[in-house]
Design a protein around this motif. Sequence first.
Motif, mmCIF file in Angstrom:
data_model
loop_
_atom_site.group_PDB
_atom_site.id
_atom_site.type_symbol
_atom_site.label_atom_id
_atom_site.label_comp_id
_atom_site.label_asym_id
_atom_site.label_seq_id
_atom_site.Cartn_x
_atom_site.Cartn_y
_atom_site.Cartn_z
ATOM 1 N N SER A 1 7.174 9.887 0.712
ATOM 2 C CA SER A 1 8.088 10.976 0.112
ATOM 3 C C SER A 1 9.454 10.760 -0.569
ATOM 4 N N VAL A 2 9.646 9.488 -0.368
ATOM 5 C CA VAL A 2 10.805 8.884 -1.044
ATOM 6 C C VAL A 2 10.629 8.632 -2.533
ATOM 7 N N MET B 1 1.849 15.345 4.654
ATOM 8 C CA MET B 1 0.700 15.841 5.212
ATOM 9 C C MET B 1 -0.075 14.823 5.459
ATOM 10 N N TYR B 2 -0.344 13.850 4.263
ATOM 11 C CA TYR B 2 -1.376 12.807 4.213
ATOM 12 C C TYR B 2 -0.770 11.288 4.592
ATOM 13 N N LEU B 3 0.366 11.191 4.414
ATOM 14 C CA LEU B 3 0.904 9.615 4.428
ATOM 15 C C LEU B 3 1.901 9.530 5.316
ATOM 16 N N LEU C 1 -8.340 7.856 1.147
ATOM 17 C CA LEU C 1 -7.232 6.990 1.333
ATOM 18 C C LEU C 1 -6.855 6.835 2.635
ATOM 19 N N GLU C 2 -6.592 7.912 3.337
ATOM 20 C CA GLU C 2 -6.068 8.138 4.723
ATOM 21 C C GLU C 2 -6.926 9.047 5.584
ATOM 22 N N LYS D 1 0.864 -1.151 -0.185
ATOM 23 C CA LYS D 1 0.206 -0.022 0.150
ATOM 24 C C LYS D 1 0.898 1.148 -0.004
ATOM 25 N N LEU D 2 1.797 1.060 0.937
ATOM 26 C CA LEU D 2 2.809 2.244 0.840
ATOM 27 C C LEU D 2 3.455 2.576 -0.428
#
Length: 320
Positions: free
Chosen positions: A292-293, A285-287, A156-157, A102-103
Amino acid sequence: MNRFIRFIKNWTLPVAIAVGSTCYLTFYWVPALDTLGNQLSPVFDVIFPLFVFLTLLITFCKVDYHQLRPHRWHIGVLVAQLLLIAMTIVVIFWVEEYAEQKLLWEALLTCIIGPSASAAPVVVGKLGGNINTMTTYVILSSLASTVLIPLVFPILEPAAGVAFLEAFLVILNKVAIVLMLPLVLGWFIKHYLPQLQRRIAAMPNLSFYTWAISLSITTGITVKNIVHSNATMMLLFWIAVTTLLLCFVQFLIGRGIGHWLGEEVNAGQGLFQKNTALSIWVAYMYLNPVASVGAGCYVLWQNIINSFEIWQDRKRQNPS
């Protein structure tokens, strides 16, 4: 010396990536530089937006503002982006029970949903494309992402707890400062300071080199995010590989749409070259920050591809 300068001119983007990576890793591995690194950090926080602003201002001084209107390829590329977003969301819900998968897909989504890069007109100009229609698309893409990002990610989150209006205003503020202010100033210089505008136009590669400085700083930030990430090496590997594949997918889809609708270079850059700084912000912000990678890797891949495009164009113009 002349050969060295020629090498820098021919391979500006890879050199910028190498400089940014080397500088960060040097400060990271040499403890004696910790104090200097802490002192320089706020300086780079000022330099980075300044050079992004200058890159756009220089580019917009060359834009024909009468030509800033929608074109067919804008619609084609936006529709393609929406379809890619929808497909990725379906996959994310499908693998929801598997945290790393998911990530990985959320990291890819940040690279799809982000707007076209503010610097895309710079590359388009180097490749002989139309900077007027590209500038228009950057504006349209930024407005579309401003709406899509706060709509999609809370679904999603939901635990992130960021309201649509709050996120919308934050993103709109980022877009307005980074994009609209240099656009307005470029119009002002073009119409009321023609002598300054002619001097800027007489230096065709100036925006390219200011963008290279921004890229060097972005690369350092990217390497920092990767080094300090708490993700497993396997997950980082798959994020790097899949973002590379995503680069090619978006590039080829954009080129295909552009070939069909008459602006191949612009459409290719429009769908493929992303505002990764905003994508990184979205991930934080969201995840999970590990997401971010994905945007960090994407900025490296897209600029390597940009370098190859520019090299090909230069070789075509000067076959000798």
